[in-house]
Each structure stands twice: as structure tokens, then as C-alpha cells.
Design a protein around this motif. Structure first.
Motif, PDB file in Angstrom:
ATOM      1  N   HIS A   1       0.836  -1.193   0.000  1.00 16.72           N
ATOM      2  CA  HIS A   1       0.000   0.000   0.000  1.00 16.72           C
ATOM      3  C   HIS A   1       0.875   1.250   0.000  1.00 16.72           C
ATOM      4  CE1 HIS A   1       0.855  -1.032   4.211  1.00 16.72           C
ATOM      5  NE2 HIS A   1       0.789   0.273   4.465  1.00 16.72           N
ATOM      6  N   GLY A   2       0.307   2.350  -0.452  1.00 18.58           N
ATOM      7  CA  GLY A   2       0.988   3.629  -0.492  1.00 18.58           C
ATOM      8  C   GLY A   2      -0.004   4.699  -0.899  1.00 18.58           C
ATOM      9  N   CYS A   3       0.447   5.957  -0.881  1.00 16.57           N
ATOM     10  CA  CYS A   3      -0.479   7.036  -1.245  1.00 16.57           C
ATOM     11  C   CYS A   3       0.265   8.221  -1.842  1.00 16.57           C
ATOM     12  CB  CYS A   3      -1.298   7.475  -0.038  1.00 16.57           C
ATOM     13  SG  CYS A   3      -0.366   8.323   1.248  1.00 16.57           S
ATOM     14  N   LEU A   4      -0.506   9.054  -2.524  1.00 15.25           N
ATOM     15  CA  LEU A   4      -0.056  10.334  -3.040  1.00 15.25           C
ATOM     16  C   LEU A   4      -0.990  11.375  -2.462  1.00 15.25           C
ATOM     17  CD1 LEU A   4       1.480  12.252  -4.977  1.00 15.25           C
ATOM     18  CD2 LEU A   4      -0.194  11.610  -6.733  1.00 15.25           C
ATOM     19  N   CYS A   5      -0.420  12.415  -1.855  1.00 12.73           N
ATOM     20  CA  CYS A   5      -1.237  13.482  -1.266  1.00 12.73           C
ATOM     21  C   CYS A   5      -1.640  14.472  -2.360  1.00 12.73           C
ATOM     22  CB  CYS A   5      -0.458  14.182  -0.161  1.00 12.73           C
ATOM     23  SG  CYS A   5      -1.402  15.488   0.640  1.00 12.73           S
ATOM     24  N   LEU A   6      -2.935  14.565  -2.618  1.00 13.35           N
ATOM     25  CA  LEU A   6      -3.468  15.465  -3.647  1.00 13.35           C
ATOM     26  C   LEU A   6      -3.789  16.840  -3.091  1.00 13.35           C
ATOM     27  CD1 LEU A   6      -5.909  12.899  -5.304  1.00 13.35           C
ATOM     28  CD2 LEU A   6      -3.563  13.471  -6.017  1.00 13.35           C
ATOM     29  N   GLU A   7      -4.118  16.909  -1.812  1.00 11.39           N
ATOM     30  CA  GLU A   7      -4.431  18.157  -1.111  1.00 11.39           C
ATOM     31  C   GLU A   7      -3.902  17.983   0.309  1.00 11.39           C
ATOM     32  OE1 GLU A   7      -8.507  19.627   0.775  1.00 11.39           O
ATOM     33  OE2 GLU A   7      -8.562  19.619  -1.426  1.00 11.39           O
ATOM     34  N   ALA A   8      -3.026  18.878   0.758  1.00 11.03           N
ATOM     35  CA  ALA A   8      -2.371  18.747   2.063  1.00 11.03           C
ATOM     36  C   ALA A   8      -3.363  18.277   3.127  1.00 11.03           C
ATOM     37  CB  ALA A   8      -1.746  20.070   2.478  1.00 11.03           C
ATOM     38  N   GLY A   9      -2.907  17.353   3.963  1.00 11.38           N
ATOM     39  CA  GLY A   9      -3.812  16.814   4.964  1.00 11.38           C
ATOM     40  C   GLY A   9      -3.132  15.932   5.990  1.00 11.38           C
ATOM     41  N   THR A  10      -3.979  15.370   6.843  1.00  7.63           N
ATOM     42  CA  THR A  10      -3.510  14.547   7.953  1.00  7.63           C
ATOM     43  C   THR A  10      -4.243  13.214   7.965  1.00  7.63           C
ATOM     44  OG1 THR A  10      -3.038  16.526   9.268  1.00  7.63           O
ATOM     45  CG2 THR A  10      -3.258  14.456  10.477  1.00  7.63           C
ATOM     46  N   LEU A  11      -3.462  12.152   8.154  1.00 10.68           N
ATOM     47  CA  LEU A  11      -4.005  10.805   8.298  1.00 10.68           C
ATOM     48  C   LEU A  11      -3.802  10.351   9.741  1.00 10.68           C
ATOM     49  CD1 LEU A  11      -2.437   9.149   5.126  1.00 10.68           C
ATOM     50  CD2 LEU A  11      -4.733  10.126   5.361  1.00 10.68           C
ATOM     51  N   ILE A  12      -4.726   9.558  10.239  1.00 12.34           N
ATOM     52  CA  ILE A  12      -4.601   8.925  11.549  1.00 12.34           C
ATOM     53  C   ILE A  12      -4.469   7.422  11.292  1.00 12.34           C
ATOM     54  CG2 ILE A  12      -5.624   8.579  13.827  1.00 12.34           C
ATOM     55  CD1 ILE A  12      -5.061  11.558  13.143  1.00 12.34           C
ATOM     56  N   ASP A  13      -3.292   6.882  11.596  1.00 12.38           N
ATOM     57  CA  ASP A  13      -3.013   5.462  11.375  1.00 12.38           C
ATOM     58  C   ASP A  13      -3.092   4.694  12.686  1.00 12.38           C
ATOM     59  OD1 ASP A  13      -2.400   5.857   8.661  1.00 12.38           O
ATOM     60  OD2 ASP A  13      -0.253   6.074   9.044  1.00 12.38           O
ATOM     61  N   CYS A  14      -3.701   3.529  12.627  1.00  7.75           N
ATOM     62  CA  CYS A  14      -3.743   2.621  13.764  1.00  7.75           C
ATOM     63  C   CYS A  14      -3.121   1.305  13.320  1.00  7.75           C
ATOM     64  CB  CYS A  14      -5.179   2.419  14.231  1.00  7.75           C
ATOM     65  SG  CYS A  14      -5.283   1.383  15.701  1.00  7.75           S
ATOM     66  N   PHE A  15      -2.151   0.817  14.088  1.00  8.37           N
ATOM     67  CA  PHE A  15      -1.446  -0.422  13.768  1.00  8.37           C
ATOM     68  C   PHE A  15      -1.646  -1.450  14.874  1.00  8.37           C
ATOM     69  CE2 PHE A  15       1.069   3.039  11.919  1.00  8.37           C
ATOM     70  CZ  PHE A  15       1.207   2.619  10.619  1.00  8.37           C
ATOM     71  N   SER A  16      -1.735  -2.706  14.476  1.00  7.41           N
ATOM     72  CA  SER A  16      -1.737  -3.801  15.433  1.00  7.41           C
ATOM     73  C   SER A  16      -0.908  -4.941  14.864  1.00  7.41           C
ATOM     74  CB  SER A  16      -3.165  -4.279  15.705  1.00  7.41           C
ATOM     75  OG  SER A  16      -3.142  -5.355  16.623  1.00  7.41           O
ATOM     76  N   PRO A  17       0.095  -5.435  15.573  1.00  9.49           N
ATOM     77  CA  PRO A  17       0.614  -4.875  16.818  1.00  9.49           C
ATOM     78  C   PRO A  17       1.313  -3.546  16.566  1.00  9.49           C
ATOM     79  CG  PRO A  17       2.080  -6.605  16.023  1.00  9.49           C
ATOM     80  CD  PRO A  17       0.884  -6.574  15.103  1.00  9.49           C
ATOM     81  N   MET A  18       1.849  -2.956  17.612  1.00  5.85           N
ATOM     82  CA  MET A  18       2.539  -1.670  17.491  1.00  5.85           C
ATOM     83  C   MET A  18       3.688  -1.756  16.488  1.00  5.85           C
ATOM     84  SD  MET A  18       5.059  -1.511  20.789  1.00  5.85           S
ATOM     85  CE  MET A  18       6.058  -0.242  20.104  1.00  5.85           C
ATOM     86  N   ARG A  19       4.075  -0.621  15.935  1.00  8.45           N
ATOM     87  CA  ARG A  19       5.215  -0.537  15.030  1.00  8.45           C
ATOM     88  C   ARG A  19       6.464  -0.253  15.860  1.00  8.45           C
ATOM     89  NH1 ARG A  19       4.444   0.498   9.412  1.00  8.45           N
ATOM     90  NH2 ARG A  19       6.723   0.410   9.467  1.00  8.45           N
ATOM     91  N   ALA A  20       7.137  -1.288  16.315  1.00 11.48           N
ATOM     92  CA  ALA A  20       8.345  -1.118  17.120  1.00 11.48           C
ATOM     93  C   ALA A  20       9.400  -0.317  16.356  1.00 11.48           C
ATOM     94  CB  ALA A  20       8.893  -2.480  17.539  1.00 11.48           C
ATOM     95  N   ASP A  21       9.425  -0.442  15.014  1.00  8.05           N
ATOM     96  CA  ASP A  21      10.400   0.297  14.222  1.00  8.05           C
ATOM     97  C   ASP A  21      10.191   1.806  14.313  1.00  8.05           C
ATOM     98  OD1 ASP A  21       8.015  -0.426  12.741  1.00  8.05           O
ATOM     99  OD2 ASP A  21       8.970   0.313  10.922  1.00  8.05           O
ATOM    100  N   PHE A  22       9.008   2.256  14.677  1.00  9.88           N
ATOM    101  CA  PHE A  22       8.746   3.692  14.816  1.00  9.88           C
ATOM    102  C   PHE A  22       9.343   4.267  16.096  1.00  9.88           C
ATOM    103  CE2 PHE A  22       4.692   4.345  12.021  1.00  9.88           C
ATOM    104  CZ  PHE A  22       5.375   3.874  10.917  1.00  9.88           C
ATOM    105  N   ILE A  23       9.569   3.429  17.079  1.00 13.32           N
ATOM    106  CA  ILE A  23      10.112   3.937  18.349  1.00 13.32           C
ATOM    107  C   ILE A  23      11.517   3.406  18.629  1.00 13.32           C
ATOM    108  CG2 ILE A  23       7.856   4.370  19.384  1.00 13.32           C
ATOM    109  CD1 ILE A  23       8.247   1.770  20.976  1.00 13.32           C
TER     110      ILE A  23
END
Length: 114
Positions: free
Chosen positions: A90-112
Motif C-alpha cells: 500500500h501507499g499514497c499520493l497526497c493530492l491536497e495537504a492533509g492529515t491521516l490517523i493510522d492505527c497499527f496492530s501490533p505496534m510498530r516497534a520500528d517507529f520507536i
């Protein structure tokens, strides 16, 4: 040892972390089972196509995006949601500036960094 965030996370006290060109994120809470992440995109920024073993659901808080999930592309905007099964590209292209709220399960240990 339990891995978890603080109980309260305040946007104004939390640094935005770089997450790609034109993309920044704030981790808004987590434990070993779940993680909530706010991701802000500038117009034209891309969420590079990738896959991970986590289940992900995304809520479009603002803006407009072209999302591609498992080869299918759709335009989404504020109020819409996207579901990404584990190991689905999956991936995305932002067409109009904005904010996404992502929820992951389990947590993304790589993010911390754990």
C-alpha cells in the motif's frame, strides 16, 4: 517489561518526526498490541509503496489522497477510512495537504526504535 507510551500525549508538547519528504508524524499512543500515529502530508508528498506484517487502518482527518492498496487505487478525503491487511502492499499520493490517523496492530516497534 511492558512497552507503552505515556497515558496522555499532547500535540503541542510532542515533536513532529520526519517520515519521508513532505511527511511528518507524531506517535500518539501505543502498547505492544496497538499504536496510533498522526501523519501530516504536504501536497504532492508520497507515502512510498510498502508492506508490513501489521494490520493497519487509516482515517483521513483532512486533505485528499490517492491510496493504492493491493493494486487497487481510490481517491479518499476527510472522513474516509482505509483498511490494509497484513503483508498487503500500500501507499499514497497526497493530492491536497492533509492529515491521516493510522492505527497499527501490533505496534510498530520500528517507529520507536525498539
Amino acid at each position: 517489561m511492558k512497552t507503552s507510551s505515556e497515558k496522555f500525549i499532547f500535540e503541542k508538547e510532542k515533536e513532529w518526526e520526519p517520515a519521508g519528504e513532505g511527511v511528518v508524524r507524531q506517535i500518539m499512543g501505543y502498547d505492544g498490541q496497538a499504536m496510533l500515529v498522526k501523519v501530516k502530508f504536504e501536497k504532492g508528498a508520497r507515502g512510498t509503496v510498502h508492506a508490513h506484517y501489521h494490520t493497519q487502518t487509516t482515517y483521513v482527518a483532512s486533505g485528499r489522497f490517492e491510496f493504492t492498496v493491493d493494486g487497487e487505487s481510490r481517491i479518499v478525503e476527510a472522513g474516509d477510512g482505509i483498511y490494509m491487511a497484513p503483508d498487503t502492499e500500500h501507499g499514497c499520493l497526497c493530492l491536497e495537504a492533509g492529515t491521516l490517523i493510522d492505527c497499527f496492530s501490533p505496534m510498530r516497534a520500528d517507529f520507536i526504535g525498539k
